[in-house]
Design an enzyme around this catalytic site. Structure first.
Site, PDB file in Angstrom:
ATOM      1  CD  GLU A  97      -2.529  -1.546   2.784  1.00  0.00           C
ATOM      2  OE1 GLU A  97      -3.305  -2.181   2.774  1.00  0.00           O
ATOM      3  OE2 GLU A  97      -1.844  -0.971   3.664  1.00  0.00           O
ATOM      4  CB  CYS A 127       3.562   7.522   2.665  1.00  0.00           C
ATOM      5  SG  CYS A 127       3.908   6.533   4.243  1.00  0.00           S
ATOM      6  CB  CYS A 141       4.908  -1.188  13.898  1.00  0.00           C
ATOM      7  SG  CYS A 141       4.822  -0.859  12.308  1.00  0.00           S
TER       8      CYS A 141
HETATM    9  N1  SAH Z   1      10.595   1.240   9.115  1.00  0.00           N
HETATM   10  C1  SAH Z   1      10.584   2.724   8.963  1.00  0.00           C
HETATM   11  C2  SAH Z   1       9.771   3.507   8.531  1.00  0.00           C
HETATM   12  C3  SAH Z   1       8.194   2.869   8.443  1.00  0.00           C
HETATM   13  S1  SAH Z   1       7.453   3.265   9.989  1.00  0.00           S
HETATM   14  C4  SAH Z   1      10.760   3.312  10.425  1.00  0.00           C
HETATM   15  O1  SAH Z   1      10.583   2.676  11.160  1.00  0.00           O
HETATM   16  O2  SAH Z   1      11.050   4.489  10.484  1.00  0.00           O
HETATM   17  C5  SAH Z   1       6.994   4.874   9.761  1.00  0.00           C
HETATM   18  C6  SAH Z   1       6.975   5.468  11.056  1.00  0.00           C
HETATM   19  O3  SAH Z   1       5.668   4.931  11.613  1.00  0.00           O
HETATM   20  C7  SAH Z   1       7.731   5.016  12.000  1.00  0.00           C
HETATM   21  O4  SAH Z   1       8.304   6.257  12.897  1.00  0.00           O
HETATM   22  C8  SAH Z   1       7.128   4.207  13.052  1.00  0.00           C
HETATM   23  O5  SAH Z   1       7.769   4.134  14.155  1.00  0.00           O
HETATM   24  C9  SAH Z   1       5.686   4.818  12.905  1.00  0.00           C
HETATM   25  N2  SAH Z   1       4.670   3.920  13.383  1.00  0.00           N
HETATM   26  C10 SAH Z   1       4.610   2.667  13.327  1.00  0.00           C
HETATM   27  N3  SAH Z   1       3.449   2.186  14.003  1.00  0.00           N
HETATM   28  C11 SAH Z   1       2.825   3.048  14.767  1.00  0.00           C
HETATM   29  C12 SAH Z   1       1.747   3.270  15.445  1.00  0.00           C
HETATM   30  N4  SAH Z   1       0.965   2.077  15.664  1.00  0.00           N
HETATM   31  N5  SAH Z   1       1.420   4.409  15.685  1.00  0.00           N
HETATM   32  C13 SAH Z   1       2.242   5.542  15.498  1.00  0.00           C
HETATM   33  N6  SAH Z   1       3.237   5.540  14.720  1.00  0.00           N
HETATM   34  C14 SAH Z   1       3.735   4.121  14.344  1.00  0.00           C
END
Ligand code: SAH
Length: 386
Positions: A97, A127, A141
């Site tokens: 996605e 994104c 996550c």
């Molecule tokens: N792997 C990379 C990019 C993908 S995640 C990284 O970790 O940066 C993109 C952003 O979303 C990251 O900062 C991640 O920590 C955040 N994120 C992941 N799960 C989340 C959630 N449930 N609520 C809010 N932010 C979240």
């Protein structure tokens, strides 16, 4: 760069110089390679016969069967806030996605870029995803809890950008591109670097590296290589989420391999151009990392680094008990950082009604499947970065 020969790459994963080698093999002048690249990337044409500035005999010699679309947009889910999630079926198998976010409030967005009237001038942030699932295992996550299925090929990353551009509304234009969808972009460094080279190439989509932000859990070798390979021009966002090793280790398994201090050192060494800042992403989780004392400790840890902080109130996910912080704590956290002189913003939740918000990009089925097989032992922490 990967050691793959140009001929073995998907046509849309070849850089112009690699196309030169391929067309020479086919008995053509090298400059024809750049023309093919332009048709594929700048004009989005996959039919060799339609590449009208090439000699007809050459067009017929191009292997049309290899010019396949890496993905198809199977569904577009439009949120009430204007965010759209594109569900892409990959030709090689699997689904990813990407999310079109109007009036970006993402870390790549500089406050000084804001429209003067406070109105919206059609700018959107895209994104994109780099993997199906993710191996990093961050506990808050959804992608992390689903585990890694596979990394995306460079052409599958580029195709998300090309597809999203075709899905923009008439008044919209693509301003920023963030590698913040599903997956860890620096886990398969070579593929991500190739995708960036393709996307930024002036003969292709020609998106400026300064408009790109790569977000990482903090894979130190990948941060170093990204800085070297793109001379610091590509924006960097670090998912820090904690003010120290103890808290970080609790929620991010990768912290064992690349501890807090080493990651901040890598940021210090990133060849950041003047007037640019690294974004620190900090997902606020109720009762875990959202205390004002954490904010003060974070302020001390970041001292001397050229950063801005983006707070992300956690979006709850099915696979975890962890929850969103209380609004009053988000405010107190933000104010504490601001008092210490940090640029700090709170990311608005976008697209949550279509499961497009941070951390929610995942195949629900896959997560359920995984939850069924989950054993008591914790997931091993793997890191394929090189
Ligand atoms: N792997 C990379 C990019 C993908 S995640 C990284 O970790 O940066 C993109 C952003 O979303 C990251 O900062 C991640 O920590 C955040 N994120 C992941 N799960 C989340 C959630 N449930 N609520 C809010 N932010 C979240």
């Amino acid at each position: 760069m990967s050691a793959k020969s140009p001929a073995s790459l998907h046509p849309e994963a070849r850089l112009p110089e690699e196309w030169q080698a391929v067309v020479q093999e086919l008995g053509e002048a090298p400059f024809r390679g750049r023309q093919v690249f332009r048709w594929l990337h700048a004009r989005g044409t996959r039919d060799p016969l339609a590449m009208t500035d090439l000699p007809r005999a050459f067009r017929e010699r191009l292997p049309a069967a290899e010019f396949t679309a890496p993905l198809e947009v199977a569904d577009v889910k439009r949120s009430r806030d204007g965010t759209r999630k594109l569900v892409c079926n990959l030709r090689r198998g699997g689904t990813v996605e990407c999310v079109i976010i109007p009036m970006s409030d993402d870390p790549a967005d500089d406050p000084d870029e804001a429209d003067e009237d406070g109105g919206w001038d059609g700018r959107v942030t895209l994104c994109i995803s780099t993997q199906i699932g993710c191996a990093m295992g961050c506990v808050f996550c959804a992608s992390g809890q689903a585990g890694l299925e596979r990394g995306l090929e460079p052409e599958e990353v580029v195709a998300q950008v090309a597809a999203a551009k075709l899905h923009l509304d008439a008044n919209e234009h693509l301003r920023n591109l963030v590698f913040m969808g599903m997956g860890e972009p620096l886990h398969h460094y070579d593929d991500t670097a190739r995708a960036i080279r393709l996307i930024t190439h002036p003969d292709g989509l020609a998106i400026s590296p300064r408009r790109i932000t790569v977000s990482t859990v903090g894979l130190v070798p990948g941060i170093r290589r990204l800085g070297e390979d793109f001379a610091g021009k590509v924006g960097l966002a670090l998912s820090l989420h904690a003010p120290n090793d103890v808290v970080r280790g609790r929620i991010m398994p990768m912290n064992k391999k690349y501890p807090f201090g080493e990651v901040l050192d890598a940021l210090r060494k990133y060849p950041l151009p003047k007037r640019r800042r690294i974004t620190i992403e900090y997902t606020l989780i109720d009762g875990v990392n959202d205390d004002v004392a954490h904010a003060r400790e974070l302020a001390r840890a970041l001292a001397g680094l050229r950063v801005k902080v983006n707070l992300i109130p956690m979006n709850p996910i099915e696979a975890s008990e962890l929850g969103a912080p209380r609004a009053s704590r988000v405010e107190a956290f933000r104010d504490a950082l601001a008092r210490e002189g940090y640029g700090v913003s709170v990311r608005k939740t976008r697209g949550d009604d279509v499961d497009a918000a941070c951390g929610q990009l995942v195949l629900k089925d896959r997560l359920r499947e995984k939850a069924r097989d989950r054993t008591k032992e914790s997931k091993p922490c793997s890191d394929g970065s090189s």
